[in-house]
Enzyme design. Structure first.
Site, PDB file in Angstrom:
ATOM      1  N   GLY A 124       0.838  -1.181   0.000  1.00 35.69           N
ATOM      2  CA  GLY A 124       0.000   0.000   0.000  1.00 35.69           C
ATOM      3  C   GLY A 124       0.883   1.244   0.000  1.00 35.69           C
ATOM      4  N   CYS A 125       0.400   2.325  -0.609  1.00 36.49           N
ATOM      5  CA  CYS A 125       1.230   3.533  -0.698  1.00 36.49           C
ATOM      6  C   CYS A 125       1.488   4.138   0.680  1.00 36.49           C
ATOM      7  CB  CYS A 125       0.600   4.554  -1.640  1.00 36.49           C
ATOM      8  SG  CYS A 125      -1.135   4.948  -1.285  1.00 36.49           S
ATOM      9  N   ASN A 126       0.465   4.167   1.535  1.00 39.04           N
ATOM     10  CA  ASN A 126       0.678   4.646   2.898  1.00 39.04           C
ATOM     11  C   ASN A 126       1.644   3.747   3.651  1.00 39.04           C
ATOM     12  OD1 ASN A 126      -1.217   6.715   2.567  1.00 39.04           O
ATOM     13  ND2 ASN A 126      -2.907   5.434   3.269  1.00 39.04           N
ATOM     14  N   ALA A 127       1.465   2.437   3.453  1.00 37.85           N
ATOM     15  CA  ALA A 127       2.306   1.465   4.151  1.00 37.85           C
ATOM     16  C   ALA A 127       3.767   1.626   3.759  1.00 37.85           C
ATOM     17  CB  ALA A 127       1.828   0.049   3.856  1.00 37.85           C
TER      18      ALA A 127
ATOM     19  N   THR B 146       5.283   4.397   2.655  1.00 39.07           N
ATOM     20  CA  THR B 146       5.814   5.670   3.153  1.00 39.07           C
ATOM     21  C   THR B 146       6.255   5.553   4.609  1.00 39.07           C
ATOM     22  OG1 THR B 146       4.133   6.709   1.741  1.00 39.07           O
ATOM     23  CG2 THR B 146       5.379   8.142   3.189  1.00 39.07           C
TER      24      THR B 146
END
Length: 342
Positions: free
Chosen positions: A148-151, A153
């Site tokens: 995931g993109c949040n994960a 970052t």
């Protein structure tokens, strides 16, 4: 050697970003593009910014001859990749940009996504696609599950600190600001311009965000015990980018030194000089992640800020980085584009 690839779900933001990246990649050729609801259309009609490219006509997935494809990028909505990947020829390598194979335990997948896993027999072979930490496994993988993109970052900011036992594992707070493109391209009333253009709002609060499943899985694995961070995602009125502010307890100088040492040889991770803060505008349109460490006025507390482009390093750029490894290509090939600024 030129490798033929297909992009499934090419009419979404991550599909378009894959096309943009691969268009100048010297070793990849787009042989097929699928978008079931827009089958028969040209990419130029769906994304006018790609009009200059000579691209295949969009088709349905069942019209693609996968015997002619070496690697598939699955940029599909959650839940659609599992059965599809199960039915692909074993000769085809897969990079899944969605959530279908990220969580190693199918029970965790059901917990966070509310669906029974359609291909649990494939899950053991799926490699978690955080390239900088699973590089060796990705090289030999047939199936890679993009993060995931949040994960991604947050993990870039915290993984080395957890590995080095440099922070208090029971007191980690991460506050994220996310660009609107992270919500996808499908029409949603609450994503209309008048509702988002001057607003900042949290979503999936109180431990409900699906990427917490990845944090729990990865951080607990590293620490050898249960780690549960406090995580607050917020939508902000920018098109792309993630700004992750992570509040931790530990020595700021030691934290900075550990991050600088861990990423010293990483081509896409840049650790700024101590005290400098990165911005989303400094990485937009690129496969770079910038990390900054700032000491607090109270000793023993630090702010670690991580920024990346959610559509690129957080998704499509990461996918191409992993595909390069899977195909035996230089990891940075096709990905050294400078960020777009301003």
């Amino acid at each position: 050697m030129i490798h033929s690839v297909a992009i499934l779900g090419a009419s979404g933001y991550t599909g378009a970003e894959l096309v943009r990246i691969i268009a100048t990649h010297p070793s990849l050729r787009i042989a097929a593009l699928s978008a079931d609801r827009k089958a028969g259309m040209q990419m130029a009609d769906v994304f006018p910014h790609l009009r200059h490219l000579d691209l295949p006509t969009l088709t349905t997935i069942d019209q693609i001859d996968f015997d002619e494809i070496e690697l598939v990028f699955c940029a599909l909505p959650h839940g659609l990749s599992q059965a599809l990947v199960r039915d692909l020829p074993r000769s085809v390598k897969v990079v899944d940009l969605g959530a279908d194979f990220r969580l190693r335990d199918p029970a965790d997948y059901k917990k966070w996504y509310g669906l029974d896993h359609a291909a649990p027999e494939l899950q053991p072979e799926a490699v978690y696609g955080l390239t900088e930490f699973y590089r060796d496994e990705i090289r030999g993988a047939r199936l890679v599950a993009g993060t995931g993109c949040n994960a991604a970052t947050v993990q870039f900011a915290l993984r080395p600190l957890i590995e080095g036992a440099l922070i208090d594992l029971d007191d980690i707070i991460c506050d994220l600001k996310n660009g609107i493109s992270g919500a996808g391209r499908s029409l949603k009333e609450n994503m209309l311009f008048p509702e988002r253009s001057t607003d900042v709002i949290g979503y999936s609060l109180g431990g409900k965000h699906r990427h917490l499943g990845e944090f729990d899985q990865e951080f607990s694995k590293i620490a050898g015990r249960k780690v549960e961070i406090m995580f607050t995602p917020n939508l902000v009125p920018i098109n792309r980018g993630i700004h992750a502010a992570c509040y931790v307890k530990g020595d700021p100088q030691a934290i900075h030194a550990a991050l600088a040492a861990r990423y010293a040889d990483e081509p896409f991770i840049v650790v700024l000089p101590f005290g400098q803060a990165p911005g989303t505008g400094h990485v937009a349109g690129s496969n770079f992640c910038h990390i900054g460490v700032i000491g607090d006025r109270k000793p023993g507390r630090a702010l670690v800020i991580s920024t990346l482009d959610n559509l690129n390093k957080g998704s499509s750029g990461q996918a191409v980085q992993n595909a390069n490894l899977m195909l035996g290509l230089p990891e940075t090939e096709g990905l050294m584009l400078a960020p777009v600024f301003p």
